[in-house]
Design a protein around this motif. Structure first.
Motif, mmCIF file in Angstrom:
data_model
loop_
_atom_site.group_PDB
_atom_site.id
_atom_site.type_symbol
_atom_site.label_atom_id
_atom_site.label_comp_id
_atom_site.label_asym_id
_atom_site.label_seq_id
_atom_site.Cartn_x
_atom_site.Cartn_y
_atom_site.Cartn_z
ATOM 1 N N ASN A 229 25.515 -2.722 53.044
ATOM 2 C CA ASN A 229 25.101 -1.460 52.439
ATOM 3 C C ASN A 229 24.669 -1.724 51.003
ATOM 4 O O ASN A 229 25.354 -2.431 50.263
ATOM 5 C CB ASN A 229 26.259 -0.453 52.476
ATOM 6 N N THR A 230 23.513 -1.175 50.630
ATOM 7 C CA THR A 230 23.049 -1.329 49.256
ATOM 8 C C THR A 230 22.398 -0.033 48.801
ATOM 9 O O THR A 230 21.853 0.719 49.622
ATOM 10 C CB THR A 230 22.050 -2.492 49.124
ATOM 11 N N GLU A 231 22.471 0.225 47.518
ATOM 12 C CA GLU A 231 21.789 1.382 46.954
ATOM 13 C C GLU A 231 21.372 1.083 45.518
ATOM 14 O O GLU A 231 21.960 0.238 44.841
ATOM 15 C CB GLU A 231 22.676 2.630 46.994
ATOM 16 N N TRP A 232 20.361 1.786 45.093
ATOM 17 C CA TRP A 232 19.881 1.699 43.721
ATOM 18 C C TRP A 232 19.786 3.119 43.192
ATOM 19 O O TRP A 232 19.338 4.028 43.899
ATOM 20 C CB TRP A 232 18.509 1.011 43.663
ATOM 21 N N MET A 233 20.231 3.320 41.977
ATOM 22 C CA MET A 233 20.090 4.636 41.378
ATOM 23 C C MET A 233 19.588 4.507 39.955
ATOM 24 O O MET A 233 20.042 3.647 39.194
ATOM 25 C CB MET A 233 21.390 5.423 41.367
ATOM 26 N N SER A 234 18.640 5.372 39.621
ATOM 27 C CA SER A 234 18.095 5.429 38.275
ATOM 28 C C SER A 234 18.062 6.885 37.846
ATOM 29 O O SER A 234 17.711 7.764 38.641
ATOM 30 C CB SER A 234 16.687 4.834 38.245
ATOM 31 N N SER A 235 18.441 7.137 36.605
ATOM 32 C CA SER A 235 18.423 8.500 36.085
ATOM 33 C C SER A 235 18.277 8.455 34.575
ATOM 34 O O SER A 235 18.866 7.595 33.901
ATOM 35 C CB SER A 235 19.713 9.240 36.456
ATOM 36 N N SER A 236 17.509 9.383 34.044
ATOM 37 C CA SER A 236 17.371 9.480 32.590
ATOM 38 C C SER A 236 18.610 10.101 31.955
ATOM 39 O O SER A 236 18.859 9.932 30.767
ATOM 40 C CB SER A 236 16.145 10.332 32.242
ATOM 41 N N GLY A 237 19.378 10.832 32.756
ATOM 42 C CA GLY A 237 20.581 11.471 32.231
ATOM 43 C C GLY A 237 20.317 12.585 31.245
ATOM 44 O O GLY A 237 21.252 13.068 30.586
ATOM 45 N N LYS A 238 19.090 13.032 31.133
ATOM 46 C CA LYS A 238 18.750 14.074 30.151
ATOM 47 C C LYS A 238 18.907 15.452 30.775
ATOM 48 O O LYS A 238 18.368 15.717 31.849
ATOM 49 C CB LYS A 238 17.319 13.885 29.650
ATOM 50 N N TYR A 239 19.648 16.293 30.112
ATOM 51 C CA TYR A 239 19.785 17.669 30.576
ATOM 52 C C TYR A 239 20.022 18.592 29.387
ATOM 53 O O TYR A 239 20.551 18.177 28.359
ATOM 54 C CB TYR A 239 20.913 17.807 31.600
ATOM 55 N N ARG A 240 19.612 19.820 29.543
ATOM 56 C CA ARG A 240 19.769 20.822 28.497
ATOM 57 C C ARG A 240 21.207 21.326 28.490
ATOM 58 O O ARG A 240 21.840 21.481 29.532
ATOM 59 C CB ARG A 240 18.824 21.985 28.741
ATOM 60 N N PHE A 241 21.744 21.562 27.308
ATOM 61 C CA PHE A 241 23.082 22.114 27.186
ATOM 62 C C PHE A 241 23.136 23.006 25.951
ATOM 63 O O PHE A 241 22.325 22.886 25.028
ATOM 64 C CB PHE A 241 24.135 21.010 27.079
ATOM 65 N N ARG A 242 24.101 23.886 25.963
ATOM 66 C CA ARG A 242 24.306 24.780 24.833
ATOM 67 C C ARG A 242 25.592 24.375 24.124
ATOM 68 O O ARG A 242 26.656 24.286 24.738
ATOM 69 C CB ARG A 242 24.419 26.237 25.298
ATOM 70 N N TYR A 243 25.480 24.130 22.827
ATOM 71 C CA TYR A 243 26.627 23.717 22.021
ATOM 72 C C TYR A 243 27.024 24.895 21.138
ATOM 73 O O TYR A 243 26.337 25.216 20.170
ATOM 74 C CB TYR A 243 26.264 22.492 21.183
ATOM 75 N N LYS A 244 28.139 25.520 21.521
ATOM 76 C CA LYS A 244 28.576 26.714 20.808
ATOM 77 C C LYS A 244 30.044 26.572 20.441
ATOM 78 O O LYS A 244 30.888 26.283 21.296
ATOM 79 C CB LYS A 244 28.383 27.963 21.673
ATOM 80 N N ARG A 245 30.347 26.753 19.166
ATOM 81 C CA ARG A 245 31.725 26.675 18.693
ATOM 82 C C ARG A 245 32.004 27.833 17.751
ATOM 83 O O ARG A 245 31.133 28.241 16.973
ATOM 84 C CB ARG A 245 31.988 25.343 17.979
ATOM 85 N N LYS A 246 33.244 28.329 17.828
ATOM 86 C CA LYS A 246 33.673 29.408 16.949
ATOM 87 C C LYS A 246 34.779 28.927 16.033
ATOM 88 O O LYS A 246 35.564 28.050 16.395
ATOM 89 C CB LYS A 246 34.175 30.602 17.772
ATOM 90 N N THR A 247 34.845 29.516 14.836
ATOM 91 C CA THR A 247 35.937 29.240 13.916
ATOM 92 C C THR A 247 37.182 29.984 14.399
ATOM 93 O O THR A 247 37.085 30.911 15.225
ATOM 94 C CB THR A 247 35.582 29.701 12.498
ATOM 95 N N PRO A 248 38.377 29.607 13.919
ATOM 96 C CA PRO A 248 39.589 30.343 14.311
ATOM 97 C C PRO A 248 39.504 31.834 14.016
ATOM 98 O O PRO A 248 40.163 32.648 14.674
ATOM 99 C CB PRO A 248 40.686 29.670 13.483
ATOM 100 N N ALA A 249 38.681 32.219 13.031
ATOM 101 C CA ALA A 249 38.535 33.641 12.697
ATOM 102 C C ALA A 249 37.600 34.365 13.666
ATOM 103 O O ALA A 249 37.469 35.592 13.606
ATOM 104 C CB ALA A 249 38.009 33.784 11.274
ATOM 105 N N GLY A 250 36.949 33.614 14.538
ATOM 106 C CA GLY A 250 36.062 34.223 15.514
ATOM 107 C C GLY A 250 34.601 34.192 15.138
ATOM 108 O O GLY A 250 33.746 34.668 15.903
ATOM 109 N N ASP A 251 34.269 33.643 13.989
ATOM 110 C CA ASP A 251 32.880 33.551 13.569
ATOM 111 C C ASP A 251 32.183 32.386 14.275
ATOM 112 O O ASP A 251 32.818 31.398 14.671
ATOM 113 C CB ASP A 251 32.796 33.360 12.047
ATOM 114 N N ILE A 252 30.863 32.472 14.429
ATOM 115 C CA ILE A 252 30.086 31.411 15.064
ATOM 116 C C ILE A 252 29.900 30.266 14.080
ATOM 117 O O ILE A 252 29.340 30.431 12.997
ATOM 118 C CB ILE A 252 28.716 31.930 15.532
ATOM 119 N N ALA A 253 30.383 29.085 14.458
ATOM 120 C CA ALA A 253 30.197 27.897 13.622
ATOM 121 C C ALA A 253 28.928 27.152 14.032
ATOM 122 O O ALA A 253 28.158 26.714 13.183
ATOM 123 C CB ALA A 253 31.408 26.975 13.732
#
Length: 692
Positions: A229-253
């Motif tokens: 059994n053999t296989e080959w895999m290739s992938s750019s690994g690129k995908y869109r994501f959303r990076y969202k973080r809030k401060t402890p006070a609830g504000d958008i950082a």
């Protein structure tokens, strides 16, 4: 209370009673049964009619799955994915499949190219033994077996055991794991008049995934077959994501949408096997080679989206197994393995000192196990294992480990089964030609019990076990992350549970299973590893003492619906409280340890109709903390995903085809398994497999 309990038990026993005529019941979907699930009350095998010397070859053919008969049912049944169920999940790697087991935490460091490790019942990755065809996959360097390297293309069953496998005829090393994952590769099966099986497949999908594979199986003689059994895999690994973080006070950082970088991968995998049968024995030889280059997707922090880490891997091993029935009472088994691992790690980040390190590991392993049947109800075994590990180039260190085990199994009638084992581990280690510590020796026992209190398929089980593991070479010695003062880690496990199942040939409900286990683990000098800015490097520390209390629950049912539809539902739930109890003076005393959720679970619904397979799966991981202190700054929110797959099987002449279409993360949720390692949003995968 007692009358209510009696009525409930009577109803369960009545449901499990055989149909008229006294026939036993076998599920219509025979592929749901695995060797660990065969009930001697349900399936009458040829072992009841043959001498003991032939018992190892006894089997019952149910559709496409061979169920190997055992002299006793598992004391602690395994969680198993195999046959059509494994195919329907359409998981790409072993790591993906393990997400559906209860009591398992999967760590995924970001997308296609990210490292994937598994943790069983919060014991730590190093306490989870991963076995490929009965021999452990090792990594003395860092103890992290990357399950993303092992494809399901050549795997016919994935099994998870808590404690250890419920049989005593095994290698000594297998008695040493707190939890075990077994990967069973395909065993060649040939239709009458056919001597060669040929399969080609192709998967394509999001992130530029291109994944062709080839499988060849050939019957050399009546008793010898080979597979490739053999296989080959290739992938750019690129995908869109959303990076969202809030401060402890609830504000958008932060609230940014970006594209994941440096998550590409390009790998080639080869596997080959020879399978042979003797008059009273069998033998197997396997070859495995994995060659890859990948980017290491780093943490997304401080608006840094791109990392300069690259990783090259070459993992190769050859292993063999020989098993022989020497007499009606004595059988023996020998396992051997040689493995060579090459890793090159490069970090070209301009803000830090550039790194270009090469690590080479060699492993030699030998095991000899024996089992003797004293009486039909009493068996004993003994095994000796030796393993030599050496790490070179970046540093020079080697370790020799000896394991000696003795075990016994008792089966009194059909209702009571017990197993007990004791394992002695002896470690001798040297660095730079000088001994770093005196030889270490540890004795660890285990006791497993199973009892059927009533004349129905209700089983109570319990076990106690101690396990022990040495720090890895990374833990002890590596620059900027090693800690030469780490102590060996010791774990004690207690488990009790109930399991009930029934199988019927008629009616809407064909198969039903429900089970629950309650457990308590104590870990002393627990070693914790987590990323230190760069994924390839880790921070290592002893937490001292950790107490783990948990509940694993599972339920499964299969229904026959008019019109030829077979519907299977499966639920898994885990509750875990894993707290650090080292010192009351610590700020994190009795806090949940990092990345262990209190609640997690999964649900699967599979429908089959005239060659069509529709599968829906849901995975949930509850709130947790990413550092030792359970404060709002370290809080990590829950995540969940919905996946959907459609598969169609059809035949053209003598050729069988299977087409698949998948949608993963159906509702495009933004989530991190590990903080700052964002996972892909909605993505797609399509596949076509052709069998000649």
């Amino acid at each position: 209370m007692r009358p209510i309990l009696s009525i409930a038990i009577s109803l369960l026993c009545a449901l499990a009673a055989p149909a008229a005529g006294g026939e036993s019941h076998i599920p219509k979907g025979g592929d749901r049964l695995q060797s660990s699930e065969v009930d001697e009350n349900q399936v009458k095998t040829t072992s009841e009619r043959k001498p003991d010397k032939e018992a190892w070859r006894d089997s019952v053919q149910l559709k496409e799955v061979t169920v190997v008969a055992q002299s006793y049912k598992d004391v602690i049944p395994a969680q198993v994915l195999g046959g059509k169920e494994l195919e329907s999940l359409q998981s790409h790697s072993v790591a993906d499949a393990l997400r559906y087991f209860s009591g398992v935490q999967l760590k995924d460091y970001g997308g296609v190219g990210g490292v994937k490790t598994v943790n069983i019942r919060s014991m730590g990755t190093n306490h989870a033994g991963v076995y490929y065809n009965g021999i452990e996959l090792g990594n003395a360097q860092n103890g992290q077996v990357d399950l993303g390297k092992y494809s399901l293309d050549n795997i016919e069953a994935v099994s998870l055991y808590n404690g250890q496998k419920s049989e005593i005829f095994q290698s000594a090393k297998e008695f040493g794991s707190a939890g075990s994952i077994y990967l069973q590769s395909r065993t060649p099966k040939f239709e009458q008049g056919k001597s060669t099986n040929f399969r080609v497949g192709l998967r394509v999908g999001s992130f530029d995934v291109f994944n062709p594979s080839i499988l060849v199986e050939h019957k050399v003689t009546r008793t010898v077959s080979l597979s490739f059994n053999t296989e080959w895999m290739s992938s750019s690994g690129k995908y869109r994501f959303r990076y969202k973080r809030k401060t402890p006070a609830g504000d958008i950082a932060y609230d940014t949408t970006a594209t994941r970088q440096n998550g590409d991968i390009d790998y080639m995998r080869f596997e080959g096997g020879l399978h042979g049968y003797l008059p009273r024995g069998r033998w197997k030889v396997f070859l495995y080679h994995y060659n890859s280059e990948r980017g290491v997707p780093g943490a997304i922090v401080n608006n840094v989206w791109r990392r300069g880490e690259r990783l090259w891997d070459r993992n190769s091993f050859v292993q063999g197994m020989f098993e022989q029935q020497l007499s009606t009472a004595w059988q023996t088994k020998i396992n051997v393995k040689y493995a060579y691992d090459y890793t090159r790690y490069v970090n070209n980040d301009e803000k830090i000192q550039k790194v270009d390190n090469t690590y080479k590991q060699r492993e030699v392993y030998l095991s000899w196990a024996n089992q003797v049947t004293i009486f039909p109800w009493w068996e004993v075994s003994a095994a000796y294992d030796f393993q030599y590990n050496r790490l070179s180039d970046y540093m020079s260190v080697h370790r020799s480990t000896h394991w000696l085990s003795a075990a016994t199994a008792v089966s009194l009638g059909r209702r009571f089964r017990a197993q007990a084992s004791v394992l002695t581990t002896i470690v001798d280690e040297e660095k730079l030609q000088e001994k770093t510590a005196p030889d270490k020796c540890k004795v660890t026992p285990g006791v497993f019990l199973s009892y059927q209190p009533f004349r129905c398929n209700l089983v109570a089980r319990a076990f106690f076990k101690k396990s022990y593991r040495m720090p890895t070479f990374n833990d002890l010695y590596y620059t900027d992350m090693g800690n030469a003062f780490l102590k060996p880690e010791t774990a004690t496990q207690y488990n009790g549970g109930l399991l009930y199942d029934l199988t019927r040939r008629s009616g809407a409900l064909r198969f039903f299973r429900i089970g629950c286990d309650v457990y308590y683990n104590e870990v002393t000098d627990k070693i914790v590893a987590y990323p230190k800015g760069q994924q390839f490097r880790w921070t290592m520390l002893n937490l001292g003492k950790v107490h783990i209390t948990g509940v694993d629950a599972q339920a499964q049912a299969t229904f026959a619906i008019p019109g030829g539809v077979e519907l299977t539902t499966k639920l898994q739930y885990t509750y875990q409280k894993a707290i650090d109890v080292t010192s009351p003076a610590d700020n994190y005393y009795r806090h949940q340890i990092p990345y262990i959720p209190w609640h997690s679970g999964s649900a699967i619904v599979m429908a089959v109709w005239r060659g069509w397979h529709l599968n829906y799966s849901f995975i949930y991981t509850g709130e947790r903390y990413n550092q030792q202190e359970n404060i709002i700054y370290n809080y990590t929110q829950p995540w969940y995903t919905h996946d959907l797959a459609l598969m169609k099987e059809f035949t053209v002449g003598n050729t069988r085809l299977k087409a698949t279409a998948e949608v993963n993360n159906l509702f495009s949720q933004d989530y991190d398994v590990i903080l700052n390692y964002p996972m892909p949003k909605r993505n797609y995968r399509f596949g076509l497999t052709i069998d000649f």
